[in-house]
Design a protein around this motif. Sequence first.
Motif, PDB file in Angstrom:
ATOM      1  N   VAL A  56     -17.533 -13.350   0.067  1.00  0.00           N
ATOM      2  CA  VAL A  56     -17.125 -12.807   1.355  1.00  0.00           C
ATOM      3  C   VAL A  56     -15.623 -12.506   1.281  1.00  0.00           C
ATOM      4  CG1 VAL A  56     -16.898 -13.277   3.824  1.00  0.00           C
ATOM      5  CG2 VAL A  56     -18.892 -14.131   2.573  1.00  0.00           C
ATOM      6  N   PRO A  57     -15.223 -11.274   1.589  1.00  0.00           N
ATOM      7  CA  PRO A  57     -13.789 -10.932   1.520  1.00  0.00           C
ATOM      8  C   PRO A  57     -12.956 -11.769   2.476  1.00  0.00           C
ATOM      9  CG  PRO A  57     -15.146  -8.961   1.817  1.00  0.00           C
ATOM     10  CD  PRO A  57     -16.047 -10.146   1.984  1.00  0.00           C
ATOM     11  N   THR A  58     -11.759 -12.106   2.045  1.00  0.00           N
ATOM     12  CA  THR A  58     -10.810 -12.801   2.903  1.00  0.00           C
ATOM     13  C   THR A  58     -10.407 -11.853   4.039  1.00  0.00           C
ATOM     14  OG1 THR A  58      -9.976 -14.050   1.021  1.00  0.00           O
ATOM     15  CG2 THR A  58      -8.553 -13.939   2.970  1.00  0.00           C
ATOM     16  N   PRO A  59     -10.515 -12.295   5.296  1.00  0.00           N
ATOM     17  CA  PRO A  59     -10.149 -11.421   6.417  1.00  0.00           C
ATOM     18  C   PRO A  59      -8.679 -11.005   6.337  1.00  0.00           C
ATOM     19  CG  PRO A  59     -11.272 -13.400   7.193  1.00  0.00           C
ATOM     20  CD  PRO A  59     -10.983 -13.605   5.741  1.00  0.00           C
ATOM     21  N   LEU A  60      -8.422  -9.777   6.736  1.00  0.00           N
ATOM     22  CA  LEU A  60      -7.055  -9.259   6.765  1.00  0.00           C
ATOM     23  C   LEU A  60      -6.430  -9.548   8.127  1.00  0.00           C
ATOM     24  CD1 LEU A  60      -7.726  -5.796   5.100  1.00  0.00           C
ATOM     25  CD2 LEU A  60      -6.487  -7.716   4.082  1.00  0.00           C
ATOM     26  N   ASN A  61      -5.207 -10.086   8.135  1.00  0.00           N
ATOM     27  CA  ASN A  61      -4.483 -10.283   9.394  1.00  0.00           C
ATOM     28  C   ASN A  61      -4.114  -8.942  10.006  1.00  0.00           C
ATOM     29  OD1 ASN A  61      -4.536 -13.040   8.984  1.00  0.00           O
ATOM     30  ND2 ASN A  61      -2.565 -13.061   7.951  1.00  0.00           N
ATOM     31  N   ASP A  62      -3.766  -8.003   9.137  1.00  0.00           N
ATOM     32  CA  ASP A  62      -3.416  -6.661   9.574  1.00  0.00           C
ATOM     33  C   ASP A  62      -3.643  -5.703   8.418  1.00  0.00           C
ATOM     34  OD1 ASP A  62      -1.221  -6.974   7.824  1.00  0.00           O
ATOM     35  OD2 ASP A  62       0.128  -7.528   9.438  1.00  0.00           O
ATOM     36  N   VAL A  63      -3.563  -4.433   8.727  1.00  0.00           N
ATOM     37  CA  VAL A  63      -3.662  -3.390   7.712  1.00  0.00           C
ATOM     38  C   VAL A  63      -2.336  -2.642   7.736  1.00  0.00           C
ATOM     39  CG1 VAL A  63      -4.828  -1.260   7.025  1.00  0.00           C
ATOM     40  CG2 VAL A  63      -6.167  -3.223   7.826  1.00  0.00           C
ATOM     41  N   ASP A  64      -1.596  -2.763   6.643  1.00  0.00           N
ATOM     42  CA  ASP A  64      -0.266  -2.174   6.537  1.00  0.00           C
ATOM     43  C   ASP A  64      -0.348  -0.743   6.020  1.00  0.00           C
ATOM     44  OD1 ASP A  64       1.525  -4.491   7.172  1.00  0.00           O
ATOM     45  OD2 ASP A  64       0.399  -5.375   5.519  1.00  0.00           O
ATOM     46  N   LEU A  88      -9.537   5.405  16.076  1.00  0.00           N
ATOM     47  CA  LEU A  88     -10.478   5.643  14.983  1.00  0.00           C
ATOM     48  C   LEU A  88     -11.194   4.362  14.548  1.00  0.00           C
ATOM     49  CD1 LEU A  88      -8.341   8.081  12.791  1.00  0.00           C
ATOM     50  CD2 LEU A  88     -10.361   8.658  14.152  1.00  0.00           C
ATOM     51  N   MET A  89     -10.453   3.251  14.490  1.00  0.00           N
ATOM     52  CA  MET A  89     -11.016   1.959  14.082  1.00  0.00           C
ATOM     53  C   MET A  89     -10.438   0.880  14.992  1.00  0.00           C
ATOM     54  SD  MET A  89     -11.178   2.030   9.899  1.00  0.00           S
ATOM     55  CE  MET A  89     -12.107   0.479   9.803  1.00  0.00           C
ATOM     56  N   PRO A  90     -11.043   0.658  16.150  1.00  0.00           N
ATOM     57  CA  PRO A  90     -10.487  -0.257  17.145  1.00  0.00           C
ATOM     58  C   PRO A  90     -10.365  -1.710  16.699  1.00  0.00           C
ATOM     59  CG  PRO A  90     -12.327   1.012  18.057  1.00  0.00           C
ATOM     60  CD  PRO A  90     -12.252   1.321  16.612  1.00  0.00           C
ATOM     61  N   GLY A  91     -11.181  -2.166  15.792  1.00  0.00           N
ATOM     62  CA  GLY A  91     -11.149  -3.573  15.411  1.00  0.00           C
ATOM     63  C   GLY A  91     -10.088  -3.935  14.396  1.00  0.00           C
ATOM     64  N   VAL A  92      -9.259  -2.967  14.025  1.00  0.00           N
ATOM     65  CA  VAL A  92      -8.252  -3.205  12.989  1.00  0.00           C
ATOM     66  C   VAL A  92      -6.883  -3.396  13.629  1.00  0.00           C
ATOM     67  CG1 VAL A  92      -7.089  -2.162  10.991  1.00  0.00           C
ATOM     68  CG2 VAL A  92      -9.556  -1.887  11.276  1.00  0.00           C
ATOM     69  N   ASN A  93      -6.130  -4.393  13.148  1.00  0.00           N
ATOM     70  CA  ASN A  93      -4.755  -4.606  13.585  1.00  0.00           C
ATOM     71  C   ASN A  93      -3.852  -3.755  12.686  1.00  0.00           C
ATOM     72  OD1 ASN A  93      -2.320  -5.553  14.568  1.00  0.00           O
ATOM     73  ND2 ASN A  93      -2.425  -7.480  13.456  1.00  0.00           N
ATOM     74  N   TRP A  94      -3.578  -2.548  13.120  1.00  0.00           N
ATOM     75  CA  TRP A  94      -2.795  -1.591  12.337  1.00  0.00           C
ATOM     76  C   TRP A  94      -1.308  -1.894  12.443  1.00  0.00           C
ATOM     77  CZ3 TRP A  94      -5.435   1.678   9.295  1.00  0.00           C
ATOM     78  CH2 TRP A  94      -6.770   1.967   9.622  1.00  0.00           C
ATOM     79  N   GLN A  95      -0.616  -1.855  11.314  1.00  0.00           N
ATOM     80  CA  GLN A  95       0.832  -1.980  11.262  1.00  0.00           C
ATOM     81  C   GLN A  95       1.346  -0.777  10.479  1.00  0.00           C
ATOM     82  OE1 GLN A  95       2.687  -4.624  12.673  1.00  0.00           O
ATOM     83  NE2 GLN A  95       0.696  -5.106  13.583  1.00  0.00           N
ATOM     84  N   VAL A  96       1.945   0.180  11.163  1.00  0.00           N
ATOM     85  CA  VAL A  96       2.401   1.420  10.537  1.00  0.00           C
ATOM     86  C   VAL A  96       3.926   1.427  10.512  1.00  0.00           C
ATOM     87  CG1 VAL A  96       2.380   3.948  10.698  1.00  0.00           C
ATOM     88  CG2 VAL A  96       0.352   2.634  11.390  1.00  0.00           C
ATOM     89  N   ARG A  97       4.497   1.738   9.339  1.00  0.00           N
ATOM     90  CA  ARG A  97       5.954   1.785   9.226  1.00  0.00           C
ATOM     91  C   ARG A  97       6.395   2.927   8.314  1.00  0.00           C
ATOM     92  NH1 ARG A  97       4.991  -1.018  12.815  1.00  0.00           N
ATOM     93  NH2 ARG A  97       5.730  -3.090  13.284  1.00  0.00           N
ATOM     94  N   ASN A  98       7.407   3.658   8.783  1.00  0.00           N
ATOM     95  CA  ASN A  98       8.030   4.709   7.986  1.00  0.00           C
ATOM     96  C   ASN A  98       9.029   4.041   7.042  1.00  0.00           C
ATOM     97  OD1 ASN A  98       9.347   6.897   6.886  1.00  0.00           O
ATOM     98  ND2 ASN A  98       9.947   7.804   8.845  1.00  0.00           N
ATOM     99  N   GLN A  99       8.736   4.042   5.770  1.00  0.00           N
ATOM    100  CA  GLN A  99       9.588   3.375   4.789  1.00  0.00           C
ATOM    101  C   GLN A  99      10.941   4.071   4.627  1.00  0.00           C
ATOM    102  OE1 GLN A  99       8.458   0.243   3.252  1.00  0.00           O
ATOM    103  NE2 GLN A  99       7.333   0.672   5.133  1.00  0.00           N
TER     104      GLN A  99
END
Length: 186
Positions: A56-64, A88-99
């Motif tokens: 079972v995959p380890t759950p992701l705290n967020d998706v970077d 698009l994917m409501p169940g995901v904790n999205w973390q978006v950053r402009n590097q």
Amino acid sequence: MSLEESLSQRVKEWVVNDVMRMRVLTSVCQMDMPQAYVAAGFVRNMVWDHLHNKSVPTPLNDVDVIYFDPHEVEERRYLKCEHDLKILMPGVNWQVRNQALMHLRNGDRPYKDVVDAMCYWPEKETAIAIRLLNNGQLECVSAFGFDSLFDLKLTHNPKRSKGVFKNRIQSKGWLSKWSKLDVVMN
């Protein structure tokens, strides 16, 4: 094929066989973000899970999601991207950053691209990213290569303090989740 290419290919094969990860990459591909990749635990955790034979995959705290746009004028565009991805994917904790802007927060010199930005991340094995290209191919990049990730190393990046590195190991519980990891201090 070199060892790096072989390890990158293995990451791509594992991602292709992971329905959730392919949905994430497809969602990010639909966004209008230059040099957009999904990075950090998205790749790192998957590799460590495979190498630890987890069923079972380890759950992701967020998706970077990282991207690179040095000409971005809308100061909080990343929030709009997070909002659109949540639709698009409501169940995901999205973390978006402009590097292209993260050097300001981190006190570094300006970064050249996403790979250069990842060169400053606290652990070398976290500095790996993948994206789905418009032609359907996957592209996987790494600031430090793939060998230490596949060797189950957790390596301090000397561009960041040892304290930050040690705190992240403790707070994220990596050693309890993946018991075969070997911590490497530089």
